[in-house]
Design an enzyme around this catalytic site. Structure first.
Site, PDB file in Angstrom:
ATOM      1  CE  LYS A  44     -26.416 -51.747  47.711  1.00  0.00           C
ATOM      2  NZ  LYS A  44     -27.680 -52.436  48.069  1.00  0.00           N
ATOM      3  CE  LYS A  46     -30.427 -48.627  45.481  1.00  0.00           C
ATOM      4  NZ  LYS A  46     -31.229 -49.825  45.702  1.00  0.00           N
TER       5      LYS A  46
HETATM    6  N1  C2G Z   1     -37.868 -54.851  45.173  1.00  0.00           N
HETATM    7  C1  C2G Z   1     -39.033 -55.376  44.622  1.00  0.00           C
HETATM    8  N2  C2G Z   1     -39.916 -54.545  44.008  1.00  0.00           N
HETATM    9  C2  C2G Z   1     -39.674 -53.205  43.945  1.00  0.00           C
HETATM   10  C3  C2G Z   1     -38.497 -52.672  44.507  1.00  0.00           C
HETATM   11  C4  C2G Z   1     -37.598 -53.522  45.134  1.00  0.00           C
HETATM   12  O1  C2G Z   1     -39.272 -56.607  44.663  1.00  0.00           O
HETATM   13  N3  C2G Z   1     -40.585 -52.401  43.324  1.00  0.00           N
HETATM   14  C5  C2G Z   1     -36.921 -55.786  45.813  1.00  0.00           C
HETATM   15  C6  C2G Z   1     -35.562 -55.822  45.114  1.00  0.00           C
HETATM   16  O2  C2G Z   1     -35.613 -56.681  43.978  1.00  0.00           O
HETATM   17  C7  C2G Z   1     -34.665 -56.356  46.223  1.00  0.00           C
HETATM   18  C8  C2G Z   1     -35.329 -55.800  47.507  1.00  0.00           C
HETATM   19  O3  C2G Z   1     -36.654 -55.376  47.143  1.00  0.00           O
HETATM   20  O4  C2G Z   1     -34.707 -57.778  46.254  1.00  0.00           O
HETATM   21  C9  C2G Z   1     -34.571 -54.631  48.083  1.00  0.00           C
HETATM   22  O5  C2G Z   1     -34.451 -53.653  47.071  1.00  0.00           O
HETATM   23  P1  C2G Z   1     -33.302 -52.514  47.256  1.00  0.00           P
HETATM   24  O6  C2G Z   1     -33.427 -51.923  48.606  1.00  0.00           O
HETATM   25  O7  C2G Z   1     -33.347 -51.652  46.042  1.00  0.00           O
HETATM   26  O8  C2G Z   1     -31.990 -53.409  47.261  1.00  0.00           O
HETATM   27  P2  C2G Z   1     -30.793 -53.422  46.196  1.00  0.00           P
HETATM   28  O9  C2G Z   1     -30.240 -52.059  46.036  1.00  0.00           O
HETATM   29  O10 C2G Z   1     -31.295 -54.163  45.017  1.00  0.00           O
HETATM   30  O11 C2G Z   1     -29.666 -54.225  46.996  1.00  0.00           O
HETATM   31  O12 C2G Z   1     -26.434 -57.584  47.737  1.00  0.00           O
HETATM   32  C10 C2G Z   1     -27.706 -57.283  47.179  1.00  0.00           C
HETATM   33  C11 C2G Z   1     -27.998 -55.821  47.275  1.00  0.00           C
HETATM   34  O13 C2G Z   1     -27.801 -55.332  48.588  1.00  0.00           O
HETATM   35  C12 C2G Z   1     -29.441 -55.560  46.821  1.00  0.00           C
END
Ligand code: C2G
Length: 129
Positions: A44, A46
């Protein structure tokens, strides 16, 4: 027993993550979380500060989370939904529309992202310390 499922990296947990997990859990009776593996994160583009084991221990300690399993690829969601008998798939709305193909298998809910907080911002401010 209504199961809710969600996925993420959940590195350096903050109120945005907790807010998402809390609202997701409130949609059912249990919440299962697919936690991105370190290898999948690389895919990703990341890099998480905490490795999978660390992120898993932290996530499992959250009252809204009932079970954590590894997310190793983009394709596993359909089999996970069946495996965990999930009726609702939840993601933050930065993913709005991206997982609509799952509507064939379960309800798909995109929740508003919590503004003004992200792991990226936290890591950036840490780097200036
Ligand atoms: N999130 C949120 N508000 C934020 C930051 C994150 O609501 N300020 C939510 C994201 O939208 C996501 C969850 O928290 O639903 C986890 O965020 P991440 O750890 O950044 O996950 P991500 O990299 O988006 O991975 O297959 C799907 C992926 O694994 C999602």
């Amino acid at each position: 027993m209504k199961t809710v499922i969600t996925y993420g990296t959940f590195d350096i947990l903050h109120r945005g993550h907790i807010n998402l997990l809390k609202r997701a859990r409130a949609l059912g009776d249990r919440l299962v979380v697919g936690l991105s593996s370190d290898e999948f994160n690389a895919g990703k583009h990341k890099s998480s500060l905490l490795n999978y084991e660390n992120r898993k221990i932290v996530l499992e300690s959250i009252r809204y989370v009932d079970f954590v399993f590894p997310e190793d690829n983009w394709e596993q969601k359909v089999s996970d939904i069946s495996k965990y008998n999930a009726q609702i798939f939840v993601m933050g709305n930065d993913w709005e529309g991206k997982f609509d193909m799952l509507k064939e298998y379960c309800e798909v809910v995109y929740l508003d992202r919590t503004p003004a907080i992200s792991t990226t911002e936290i890591k950036t401010s840490l780097s200036h310390v």
